[in-house]
Design a protein around this motif. Structure first.
Motif, short mmCIF file in Angstrom:
data_model
loop_
_atom_site.label_atom_id
_atom_site.label_comp_id
_atom_site.label_asym_id
_atom_site.label_seq_id
_atom_site.Cartn_x
_atom_site.Cartn_y
_atom_site.Cartn_z
N TRP A 1 0.87 -1.12 -0.02
CA TRP A 1 -0.01 0.12 -0.07
C TRP A 1 0.86 1.36 0.08
CZ3 TRP A 1 -4.84 1.13 -1.02
CH2 TRP A 1 -5.58 2.23 -0.67
N PHE A 2 1.85 1.30 0.97
CA PHE A 2 2.72 2.59 0.78
C PHE A 2 3.78 2.42 0.07
CE2 PHE A 2 0.36 2.19 4.89
CZ PHE A 2 -0.32 3.54 4.85
N CYS A 3 3.33 2.97 -1.29
CA CYS A 3 4.35 2.70 -2.41
C CYS A 3 5.83 3.29 -2.16
CB CYS A 3 3.67 3.37 -3.65
SG CYS A 3 1.83 3.40 -3.82
N THR A 4 5.84 4.58 -1.33
CA THR A 4 7.27 5.10 -1.33
C THR A 4 8.21 4.44 -0.26
OG1 THR A 4 6.19 6.54 0.26
CG2 THR A 4 6.46 7.30 -2.11
N GLN A 5 7.52 3.31 0.34
CA GLN A 5 8.58 2.36 1.12
C GLN A 5 9.55 1.80 -0.02
OE1 GLN A 5 5.47 -0.36 3.05
NE2 GLN A 5 7.16 -0.54 4.50
N CYS A 6 9.18 1.56 -1.03
CA CYS A 6 10.25 1.05 -2.03
C CYS A 6 10.53 1.84 -3.49
CB CYS A 6 9.46 -0.36 -2.68
SG CYS A 6 9.12 -1.52 -1.40
N HIS A 7 9.54 2.60 -3.88
CA HIS A 7 9.73 3.38 -4.98
C HIS A 7 9.84 4.74 -4.66
CE1 HIS A 7 8.14 0.29 -7.59
NE2 HIS A 7 7.03 0.08 -6.85
N VAL A 8 10.92 5.33 -5.13
CA VAL A 8 11.54 6.85 -4.78
C VAL A 8 11.62 7.71 -6.06
CG1 VAL A 8 12.40 6.59 -2.74
CG2 VAL A 8 13.72 6.34 -4.43
N PRO A 9 11.30 8.94 -6.03
CA PRO A 9 11.64 9.73 -7.57
C PRO A 9 12.87 9.58 -7.68
CG PRO A 9 10.13 11.06 -5.79
CD PRO A 9 10.66 9.77 -4.99
N GLN A 10 13.14 9.70 -8.95
CA GLN A 10 14.44 9.58 -9.53
C GLN A 10 15.43 10.88 -9.44
OE1 GLN A 10 14.19 7.69 -13.28
NE2 GLN A 10 13.65 9.64 -14.26
N MET A 11 16.35 11.09 -9.08
CA MET A 11 17.15 12.31 -9.10
C MET A 11 18.56 12.08 -9.53
SD MET A 11 15.92 13.95 -5.50
CE MET A 11 13.84 14.24 -5.40
N ASP A 12 19.19 13.07 -10.09
CA ASP A 12 20.57 12.74 -10.50
C ASP A 12 21.56 13.52 -9.38
OD1 ASP A 12 23.08 12.50 -11.58
OD2 ASP A 12 22.65 13.88 -13.41
N ALA A 13 21.56 12.91 -8.19
CA ALA A 13 22.28 13.36 -6.95
C ALA A 13 23.45 12.45 -6.77
CB ALA A 13 21.28 13.48 -6.03
N PRO A 14 24.63 12.97 -5.95
CA PRO A 14 25.68 12.16 -5.75
C PRO A 14 25.41 11.20 -4.74
CG PRO A 14 26.05 14.31 -5.10
CD PRO A 14 24.82 14.48 -5.89
N GLU A 15 25.79 10.15 -4.58
CA GLU A 15 25.41 9.08 -3.67
C GLU A 15 25.89 9.67 -2.16
OE1 GLU A 15 28.09 8.94 -5.83
OE2 GLU A 15 29.13 6.91 -5.72
N LEU A 16 25.33 9.48 -1.20
CA LEU A 16 25.47 9.90 0.10
C LEU A 16 26.50 9.22 0.72
CD1 LEU A 16 21.89 9.83 1.44
CD2 LEU A 16 23.20 11.83 0.99
N VAL A 17 26.76 7.89 0.41
CA VAL A 17 27.96 7.09 0.74
C VAL A 17 28.74 6.51 -0.45
CG1 VAL A 17 28.82 5.10 2.28
CG2 VAL A 17 26.62 6.43 2.61
#
Ligand code: HEC
Ligand code: HEC
Length: 150
Positions: free
Chosen positions: A125-141
């Motif tokens: 039901w809570f889609c954003t647990q798994c799906h997130v909007p795509q962004m061209d951002a550097p990796e956090l780690v």
């Protein structure tokens, strides 16, 4: 050394320790101790974080076979709570045909006991647990992730 002398020596040692601790603070912050926001003075404001917008349109593709696909559109206006799920008003059949949206995967209609359902399973039901909007951002780690191919 009598008992009185002992007390005096202990008190003296205590004072010396205190003096060292005080000198250390007076000499400025210890460079080996870092706060989470780095070497920034307590009273100065943080640098503005980079803001990365959602990359709409072209899908980034999946980095490994089982990856939940990234969302190639903004989602900030779509409500998802206990009763409402606006994602499904485009992504559930038959609405997906009307909006030209990919239908949620068939796996999303199977509950955790393996029963096939008419509606999307509560575990999805809570889609954003798994799906997130795509962004061209550097990796956090920084990482050297490679998908397994065999
Ligand atoms: C107004 C209709 C609409 C709504 C509401 C909507 N989407 Fe989409 N979605 C689309 C369309 C159309 C696409 C196809 C790509 C495109 O055109 O942007 C898409 C693509 C996707 C994809 C990519 C699927 C793939 O196979 O690559 C995912 C994941 C997704 N949406 C998830 C969501 C989630 C999660 C929500 C709710 C927070 C949501 N969408 C709300 C219309 C919608
Ligand atoms: C527990 C994680 C999880 C949740 C929650 C979830 N999904 Fe997925 N979704 C996946 C995975 C993994 C895939 C790719 C594998 C598959 O098809 O099952 C996928 C695939 C998809 C696809 C692509 C289908 C295709 O055939 O290309 C869409 C669209 C989608 N999900 C939308 C949604 C929407 C909308 C919701 C919320 C109602 C949702 N998902 C909830 C994990 C999840």
């Amino acid at each position: 050394m009598n008992r009185f002398q002992k007390i005096l020596t202990t008190a003296g040692a205590g004072l010396v320790a205190l003096g060292i601790a005080f000198a250390a603070t007076a000499a400025g912050p210890d460079a080996s101790v870092q706060s989470l926001r780095g070497p920034v003075a307590v009273d100065s404001a943080n640098a503005k974080p980079d803001i990365h917008g959602v990359e709409e349109g072209n899908s980034f593709g999946r980095s490994y076979r089982q990856q939940p696909p990234l969302i190639p559109h903004r989602i900030d206006k779509y409500e998802v709570d206990l009763k409402t799920n606006q994602c499904l008003s485009c992504h559930d059949w038959p609405f997906n045909t009307e909006f030209g949206a990919p239908k949620v995967s068939e796996t999303h209609y199977v509950d955790r006991q393996g029963n096939r359902l008419d509606d999307v399973a509560r575990t999805r039901w809570f889609c954003t647990q798994c799906h997130v909007p795509q962004m061209d951002a550097p990796e956090l780690v920084e990482n050297t992730f490679e998908p397994a191919r065999d």
